[in-house]
Enzyme design. Structure first.
Site, PDB file in Angstrom:
ATOM      1  N   HIS A 169      -2.389 -95.867   0.427  1.00 18.84           N
ATOM      2  CA  HIS A 169      -3.746 -95.908   1.291  1.00 18.84           C
ATOM      3  C   HIS A 169      -3.891 -96.958   2.274  1.00 18.84           C
ATOM      4  CE1 HIS A 169      -6.226 -93.771  -2.167  1.00 18.84           C
ATOM      5  NE2 HIS A 169      -5.222 -93.213  -1.980  1.00 18.84           N
ATOM      6  N   ASP A 190       2.889 -85.773  -6.567  1.00 19.35           N
ATOM      7  CA  ASP A 190       2.187 -86.728  -6.077  1.00 19.35           C
ATOM      8  C   ASP A 190       3.162 -87.896  -5.722  1.00 19.35           C
ATOM      9  OD1 ASP A 190      -0.374 -87.961  -4.896  1.00 19.35           O
ATOM     10  OD2 ASP A 190      -1.537 -87.169  -6.318  1.00 19.35           O
ATOM     11  N   GLU A 203      -8.495 -84.079  -3.816  1.00 14.39           N
ATOM     12  CA  GLU A 203      -7.921 -84.832  -5.034  1.00 14.39           C
ATOM     13  C   GLU A 203      -8.327 -86.281  -4.964  1.00 14.39           C
ATOM     14  OE1 GLU A 203      -5.194 -87.724  -7.018  1.00 14.39           O
ATOM     15  OE2 GLU A 203      -5.882 -87.516  -4.881  1.00 14.39           O
ATOM     16  N   GLU A 204      -8.616 -86.612  -3.685  1.00 16.59           N
ATOM     17  CA  GLU A 204      -8.710 -88.273  -3.845  1.00 16.59           C
ATOM     18  C   GLU A 204     -10.258 -88.505  -4.094  1.00 16.59           C
ATOM     19  OE1 GLU A 204      -6.705 -90.289  -3.098  1.00 16.59           O
ATOM     20  OE2 GLU A 204      -5.150 -89.541  -1.816  1.00 16.59           O
ATOM     21  N   ASP A 241       0.398 -89.719   1.472  1.00 15.95           N
ATOM     22  CA  ASP A 241      -0.476 -89.326   0.319  1.00 15.95           C
ATOM     23  C   ASP A 241      -1.567 -88.551   0.549  1.00 15.95           C
ATOM     24  OD1 ASP A 241      -1.990 -89.410  -2.100  1.00 15.95           O
ATOM     25  OD2 ASP A 241      -2.633 -91.446  -2.045  1.00 15.95           O
ATOM     26  N   HIS A 272      -1.542 -82.081  -2.934  1.00 11.19           N
ATOM     27  CA  HIS A 272      -2.812 -82.253  -2.523  1.00 11.19           C
ATOM     28  C   HIS A 272      -2.829 -82.448  -1.052  1.00 11.19           C
ATOM     29  CE1 HIS A 272      -3.899 -86.509  -1.986  1.00 11.19           C
ATOM     30  NE2 HIS A 272      -3.234 -86.416  -3.237  1.00 11.19           N
TER      31      HIS A 272
END
Length: 362
Positions: free
Chosen positions: A327, A240, A217-218, A183, A71
């Site tokens: 994150h 991922d 995706e998030e 990510d 993603h």
């Protein structure tokens, strides 16, 4: 093919440019253009959809379809409220971590271009009376150096503008890649490298390969949910990130034990089709690719779930890249793991037979 030889200098130049470019959820298109330009020599055609998912297709006329997927979006913030004295309050766009925000520099994306700002925070001298307040969504604010709401608006900033961090790519200790948005733009990079290797090694696949870089995706796997209905794949191999659980303050009894540098992580979960997963494991063992195992309760929390439960059921599996500090703006992965994920996806594709059903009832 040694893992050490997979990434070329041109690959790493693309990776750095791709990671440094901002692609917040809902605003991925500029990053997608970079990705498509890189992938273009290795695919026959592209599919794009209304919300910006990009798919490079090899053998588009083949009936049997295999997806490899990452993603493209990164977590960010939205401008939510501008005070009369020119300060900005925010809400999340994806799972942005409030604890890392204080004193971070930010880029606010406007029609007039990037506006610079900072997440302000009270000085330590003013916080030592009684119990300290911790960072929360309702007390985080951004300072643009303005003194009125009108000044802020004159710069082009308004409610709904998206906010990203400017932190850029670096390499630590020769083989650790560090950046925000690893990510999961690293996933998009890895599937692009699989396409490159297939092309350079002149491998002809008996099926259609859909190299899929999904958006959103998030915020709930939304891009994958949309594109799988367009592609209608038979198989999906998703990549991922997952957590390196060996750094402080992580409970391995809850999170399991996975570590950067020890290889791709293969997930066990209801959404993961067992026969496809075993094909991946057998490939890793045969090709001497190191790997780790992870169990996920109920859901994987990745686009694997969106593909698996679409179109009446799609044989799906998840190959994850172990990552530290998810994150945050200093997400960290090991170069060896990046190369081994690429190698494992590549070698698995060469083992998938045309029209394989992966049925339990043969």
């Amino acid at each position: 093919m040694s893992a050490k030889t997979i990434l070329k200098k041109s690959s790493l130049t693309f990776l750095e440019n791709y990671l440094n470019n901002a692609s917040p959820t809902g605003y991925e298109s500029e990053g997608q253009k970079l990705w498509m330009e890189y992938v273009k020599p290795y695919v026959d055609t592209f599919i794009t959809d209304t919300y910006g998912t990009a798919v490079g297709v090899i053998n588009p006329d083949a009936a049997y379809k295999v997806v490899i997927e990452g993603h493209s979006d990164e977590i960010s913030w939205y401008v939510n409220y501008i005070t009369d004295n020119g300060l900005i309050y925010v809400i999340r766009n994806g799972g942005s971590d409030h604890q890392i925000a204080p004193s971070k520099r930010v880029n606010i994306h406007t029609k007039k271009g990037i506006v610079k700002g900072v997440f302000g925070w009270p000085a330590i001298h003013t916080r030592n009376r009684g119990k300290e307040e911790t960072a929360r969504i309702d007390n985080l604010f951004i300072d643009l150096g303005c003194s009125t709401k009108e000044e802020v608006e004159k710069m082009g900033v308004h409610v709904g503008c998206v906010i990203t961090y400017p932190d850029e790519f670096m390499v630590l200790n020769e083989n650790k890649f560090v950046c925000r948005a690893i990510d999961n733009r690293m996933g998009g990079f890895m599937i692009a490298e699989v396409a490159r290797l297939l092309h350079e090694n002149k491998k002809k696949l008996p099926f259609g390969l859909y190299i899929t870089n999904s958006v959103q995706e998030e915020v709930g796997l939304r891009g994958a949910e949309m594109i799988t209905k367009t592609i209608k794949p038979n198989v999906a191999i998703v990549t991922d990130v997952c957590h390196d659980t060996t750094t402080p303050m992580i409970d391995k009894k809850i999170e399991g034990e996975t570590q950067i540098g020890k290889g791709p992580v293969i997930t066990y979960a209801p959404a993961v089709q067992n026969n496809l997963r075993e094909l991946i494991i057998n490939t890793a063992e045969e090709k001497k690719i190191p790997f780790q195992r992870l169990a996920s309760s109920r859901i994987t929390g990745t686009d694997t779930d969106a593909f698996a439960y679409s179109n009446g059921g799609v044989a799906s599996a998840l190959i994850s890249l172990p990552l530290r500090y998810m994150h945050t703006t200093v997400e960290m992965v090991h170069r060896d793991d990046v190369e081994n994920v690429i190698k494992l996806i590549y070698e698995t594709l060469l083992k998938i037979e045309n029209n394989e059903t992966f049925s339990y009832f043969k």
